[in-house]
Write an enzyme that holds these catalytic residues in place. Structure first.
Site, mmCIF file in Angstrom:
data_model
loop_
_atom_site.group_PDB
_atom_site.id
_atom_site.type_symbol
_atom_site.label_atom_id
_atom_site.label_comp_id
_atom_site.label_asym_id
_atom_site.label_seq_id
_atom_site.Cartn_x
_atom_site.Cartn_y
_atom_site.Cartn_z
ATOM 1 N N LYS A 45 51.061 28.010 46.229
ATOM 2 C CA LYS A 45 51.145 28.874 45.084
ATOM 3 C C LYS A 45 51.109 30.349 45.490
ATOM 4 C CE LYS A 45 48.419 25.748 42.123
ATOM 5 N NZ LYS A 45 47.141 25.680 41.367
ATOM 6 N N GLU A 113 56.164 33.776 52.134
ATOM 7 C CA GLU A 113 54.773 33.308 52.127
ATOM 8 C C GLU A 113 53.839 34.485 51.900
ATOM 9 O OE1 GLU A 113 52.239 31.648 51.669
ATOM 10 O OE2 GLU A 113 52.175 30.141 53.262
ATOM 11 N N ILE A 115 50.491 34.747 52.899
ATOM 12 C CA ILE A 115 49.648 35.095 54.048
ATOM 13 C C ILE A 115 49.809 34.082 55.174
ATOM 14 C CG2 ILE A 115 47.639 33.992 52.936
ATOM 15 C CD1 ILE A 115 45.881 36.116 54.451
ATOM 16 N N ASP A 117 47.732 33.051 58.125
ATOM 17 C CA ASP A 117 46.345 33.209 58.577
ATOM 18 C C ASP A 117 46.222 32.640 59.984
ATOM 19 O OD1 ASP A 117 43.603 33.235 58.890
ATOM 20 O OD2 ASP A 117 43.167 32.573 56.865
ATOM 21 N N THR A 118 45.901 31.370 60.106
ATOM 22 C CA THR A 118 45.896 30.754 61.433
ATOM 23 C C THR A 118 47.318 30.475 61.901
ATOM 24 O OG1 THR A 118 45.852 28.508 60.550
ATOM 25 C CG2 THR A 118 43.726 29.589 60.898
ATOM 26 N N LYS A 145 47.258 37.865 59.386
ATOM 27 C CA LYS A 145 45.910 38.131 59.909
ATOM 28 C C LYS A 145 45.979 38.596 61.349
ATOM 29 C CE LYS A 145 42.650 36.826 56.796
ATOM 30 N NZ LYS A 145 41.984 35.526 56.709
ATOM 31 N N PHE A 166 38.428 37.791 54.009
ATOM 32 C CA PHE A 166 38.963 36.896 52.987
ATOM 33 C C PHE A 166 39.458 37.720 51.813
ATOM 34 C CE2 PHE A 166 39.307 33.741 49.741
ATOM 35 C CZ PHE A 166 39.725 32.613 50.434
HETATM 36 C C1 PRP Z 1 46.999 29.635 51.876
HETATM 37 C C2 PRP Z 1 48.050 30.709 51.999
HETATM 38 C C3 PRP Z 1 48.981 30.163 53.043
HETATM 39 C C4 PRP Z 1 48.054 29.414 53.972
HETATM 40 C C5 PRP Z 1 47.765 30.217 55.192
HETATM 41 O O1 PRP Z 1 47.504 28.641 51.031
HETATM 42 O O2 PRP Z 1 48.712 30.960 50.754
HETATM 43 O O3 PRP Z 1 49.932 29.281 52.508
HETATM 44 O O4 PRP Z 1 46.833 29.166 53.219
HETATM 45 O O5 PRP Z 1 46.834 29.583 56.032
HETATM 46 P P1 PRP Z 1 47.100 29.192 57.555
HETATM 47 O O6 PRP Z 1 48.001 30.225 58.186
HETATM 48 O O7 PRP Z 1 45.739 29.207 58.165
HETATM 49 O O8 PRP Z 1 47.723 27.828 57.592
HETATM 50 P P2 PRP Z 1 46.583 27.503 50.360
HETATM 51 O O9 PRP Z 1 46.575 26.296 51.210
HETATM 52 O O10 PRP Z 1 45.265 28.082 50.006
HETATM 53 O O11 PRP Z 1 47.391 27.106 49.061
HETATM 54 P P3 PRP Z 1 47.724 28.043 47.820
HETATM 55 O O12 PRP Z 1 48.794 29.007 48.297
HETATM 56 O O13 PRP Z 1 48.229 27.117 46.793
HETATM 57 O O14 PRP Z 1 46.465 28.739 47.429
HETATM 58 MG MG MG Z 2 49.674 29.062 50.168
#
Ligand code: PRP
Ligand code: MG
Ligand code: MN
Length: 197
Positions: A45, A113, A115, A117-118, A145, A166
């Protein structure tokens, strides 16, 4: 919104700054895709606001420069935080709907996308997307990140590099809350945290 006041420590990236940067990225993207139509793949989302604004800027810039690029938007819903018991499952991409991406075949794809993150989500998604043999794949990530990882090299268009805090807002959530904030904010550590599970 006011009801979030106790839970937000500070505004991290104001909405206007997000918009300026998104317009800039739209400009880079248009230069790179040239005359190709863009098959946008929005990661839900978190990516929905960034995707909507990015596509809008691509349209406006195209109109202003007489270099109109057609964009088609498709959506994929991913979950990065898996409720898996073994380590193996955390490496899997958890796709909710739209597993068959065969419409990507031969297309110039832009993954959008919120973010990286990892980088786990993006790495797995890229692997999945490649199996459908698109002509080319680029990644736009509003936030990347700044942690020791491979996230940067996964993202072709980086909105902002941020430290390991965060952040919420602009469709990014904490337990599904805060997506409706227009700014990207840091949540308070001392707040009531009434949104915790
Ligand atoms: C979050 C974010 C990315 C992902 C990044 O999504 O929107 O899609 O985590 O994390 P990573 O690089 O560590 O894999 P989430 O799984 O929270 O779903 P959402 O977008 O529906 O909130
Ligand atoms: Mg996501
Ligand atoms: Mn989330």
């Amino acid at each position: 919104p006011e009801h979030y006041h106790d839970d937000i420590e500070s505004v991290y990236i104001p909405h206007g700054v997000i918009m300026n940067r998104t317009e800039r990225l739209a400009h880079y993207i248009m230069n790179d895709f040239q005359d190709d139509n863009i098959m946008v793949l929005c990661v839900l989302k978190g990516g929905y606001k960034f995707c909507a604004d990015l596509v809008e800027f691509i349209k406006i810039l195209g109109r202003n420069s007489n270099k109109y690029l057609e964009t088609r938007v498709e959506f994929i819903r991913l979950k990065s935080y898996l409720v898996g018991s073994n380590d193996q499952s955390t490496e899997d991409l958890h796709i909710i709907g739209c597993q068959d991406l065969s419409f990507l075949r031969g297309k110039s794809v832009l993954i959008v996308e919120a973010i990286v993150d990892t980088g786990k989500t993006m790495k797995a998604l890229l692997k999945h997307v490649e199996t459908f043999e698109p002509k080319m794949v680029k990644v736009a990530g509003l936030l990347v990140k700044r942690v020791p990882n491979m996230a940067e090299s996964l993202t072709d268009y980086v909105g902002f590099e941020i430290p390991n805090r965060f952040v919420v807002g602009y469709a990014l959530d904490y337990n599904e809350y805060f997506r409706d904030l227009n700014h990207i904010c840091v949540i308070s550590r001392t707040g009531k945290m009434k949104y915790k599970i």
